[in-house]
Design a protein around this motif. Structure first.
Motif, PDB file in Angstrom:
ATOM      1  N   UNK A  33       0.215 -20.346  11.830  1.00  0.00           N
ATOM      2  CA  UNK A  33      -0.864 -19.407  11.535  1.00  0.00           C
ATOM      3  C   UNK A  33      -0.447 -17.969  11.302  1.00  0.00           C
ATOM      4  N   UNK A  34       0.851 -17.692  11.260  1.00  0.00           N
ATOM      5  CA  UNK A  34       1.304 -16.303  11.075  1.00  0.00           C
ATOM      6  C   UNK A  34       0.861 -15.757   9.712  1.00  0.00           C
ATOM      7  N   UNK A  35       1.158 -16.506   8.663  1.00  0.00           N
ATOM      8  CA  UNK A  35       0.777 -16.042   7.323  1.00  0.00           C
ATOM      9  C   UNK A  35      -0.735 -15.994   7.153  1.00  0.00           C
ATOM     10  N   UNK A  36      -1.430 -16.928   7.777  1.00  0.00           N
ATOM     11  CA  UNK A  36      -2.894 -16.946   7.693  1.00  0.00           C
ATOM     12  C   UNK A  36      -3.473 -15.687   8.316  1.00  0.00           C
TER      13      UNK A  36
ATOM     14  N   UNK B  86     -10.371 -21.334  14.277  1.00  0.00           N
ATOM     15  CA  UNK B  86      -8.950 -21.254  13.898  1.00  0.00           C
ATOM     16  C   UNK B  86      -8.123 -20.604  14.992  1.00  0.00           C
ATOM     17  N   UNK B  87      -8.589 -19.464  15.525  1.00  0.00           N
ATOM     18  CA  UNK B  87      -7.785 -18.750  16.513  1.00  0.00           C
ATOM     19  C   UNK B  87      -7.713 -19.528  17.828  1.00  0.00           C
ATOM     20  N   UNK B  88      -8.753 -20.262  18.171  1.00  0.00           N
ATOM     21  CA  UNK B  88      -8.696 -21.056  19.405  1.00  0.00           C
ATOM     22  C   UNK B  88      -7.739 -22.228  19.255  1.00  0.00           C
ATOM     23  N   UNK B  89      -7.562 -22.691  18.010  1.00  0.00           N
ATOM     24  CA  UNK B  89      -6.637 -23.797  17.758  1.00  0.00           C
ATOM     25  C   UNK B  89      -5.194 -23.312  17.622  1.00  0.00           C
ATOM     26  N   UNK B  90      -4.996 -22.208  16.885  1.00  0.00           N
ATOM     27  CA  UNK B  90      -3.640 -21.733  16.579  1.00  0.00           C
ATOM     28  C   UNK B  90      -3.077 -20.809  17.651  1.00  0.00           C
ATOM     29  N   UNK B  91      -3.923 -20.052  18.324  1.00  0.00           N
ATOM     30  CA  UNK B  91      -3.435 -19.089  19.323  1.00  0.00           C
ATOM     31  C   UNK B  91      -4.377 -19.076  20.518  1.00  0.00           C
ATOM     32  N   UNK B  92      -4.445 -20.166  21.237  1.00  0.00           N
ATOM     33  CA  UNK B  92      -5.381 -20.224  22.366  1.00  0.00           C
ATOM     34  C   UNK B  92      -5.086 -19.138  23.401  1.00  0.00           C
ATOM     35  N   UNK B  93      -6.147 -18.439  23.787  1.00  0.00           N
ATOM     36  CA  UNK B  93      -6.005 -17.378  24.773  1.00  0.00           C
ATOM     37  C   UNK B  93      -5.503 -16.065  24.233  1.00  0.00           C
ATOM     38  N   UNK B  94      -5.267 -15.983  22.910  1.00  0.00           N
ATOM     39  CA  UNK B  94      -4.713 -14.758  22.317  1.00  0.00           C
ATOM     40  C   UNK B  94      -5.712 -14.037  21.422  1.00  0.00           C
ATOM     41  N   UNK B  95      -6.954 -14.465  21.409  1.00  0.00           N
ATOM     42  CA  UNK B  95      -7.963 -13.884  20.501  1.00  0.00           C
ATOM     43  C   UNK B  95      -8.088 -12.380  20.694  1.00  0.00           C
ATOM     44  N   UNK B  96      -8.216 -11.939  21.954  1.00  0.00           N
ATOM     45  CA  UNK B  96      -8.398 -10.505  22.218  1.00  0.00           C
ATOM     46  C   UNK B  96      -7.193  -9.700  21.752  1.00  0.00           C
ATOM     47  N   UNK B  97      -5.983 -10.238  21.929  1.00  0.00           N
ATOM     48  CA  UNK B  97      -4.787  -9.521  21.500  1.00  0.00           C
ATOM     49  C   UNK B  97      -4.737  -9.389  19.981  1.00  0.00           C
TER      50      UNK B  97
END
Length: 202
Positions: free
Chosen positions: A116-119, A77-88
């Protein structure tokens, strides 16, 4: 034969006994331990210890610590919705897991709908549990004199879809994120002072 005075007497006796015995719960824990449902996790060593009556806290997360667990659905999910932002995102989530301090940063998520904000907010709530979550918006902090009391004891303050109206007074928000002592005022109750412990997520 029950009367309301009986309950007040029992509560007063219990409070007095616990206070005299040094069993008062502080706003912040004196040790960095994460209270999971299956024990106390030391986040520095990732060692799980048995629950200890000397570690006094009102917050327990409804999760079972499993060092072998993986999160493939979250990772996908995080790679799809926020690529490159996992660590943050994980750094932001970690702020609410330290019971020894007040988070001095707040998390503001913005962007188009269905991103993905609410998720992510729901994921944070799932980690800490509904009992440890409250919902006080920036506008409530500005206009509602009783809103601060709802932050007492909370681990996460999750207020999604906040209004676009201007917030006139940010003084309470600044006190909360500054780790200051604030005053709570419950409707038809007594005022009290406390240090907030919640991560604010909007």
């Amino acid at each position: 034969d029950y009367r309301p005075d009986h309950m007040r007497t029992v509560l007063d006796m219990a409070t007095t006994s616990l206070t005299m015995g040094g069993r008062k719960v502080a706003d912040h824990a004196d040790r960095l331990m994460i209270n999971c449902s299956n024990g106390l996790l030391d986040p520095m060593t990732l060692e799980l210890h048995p629950h200890d009556p000397d570690f006094i806290t009102t917050t327990q997360f409804p999760i079972v610590w499993d060092p072998e667990a993986t999160c493939p659905r979250f990772d996908e999910w995080v790679s799809r919705q926020a690529p490159g932002r996992r660590a943050q995102l994980l750094d932001a989530a970690c702020l609410m897991l330290d019971p020894t301090v007040t988070p001095t940063k707040a998390l503001f998520m913005f962007g188009p709908s269905r991103t993905g904000k609410s998720t992510f907010g729901k994921l944070l709530e799932a980690i800490v549990g509904q009992d440890n979550t409250t919902s006080v918006s920036l506008h409530a902090m500005d206009t509602d004199t009783f809103s601060a009391a709802n932050l007492y004891g909370a681990t996460l303050n999750l207020a999604m879809d906040i209004s676009a109206r201007d917030v006139k007074d940010l003084s309470l928000f600044k006190q909360i994120t500054g780790g200051d002592i604030i005053r709570g005022n419950r409707k038809h109750g007594q005022q009290f002072i406390f240090k907030p412990t919640a991560l604010n997520c909007f």
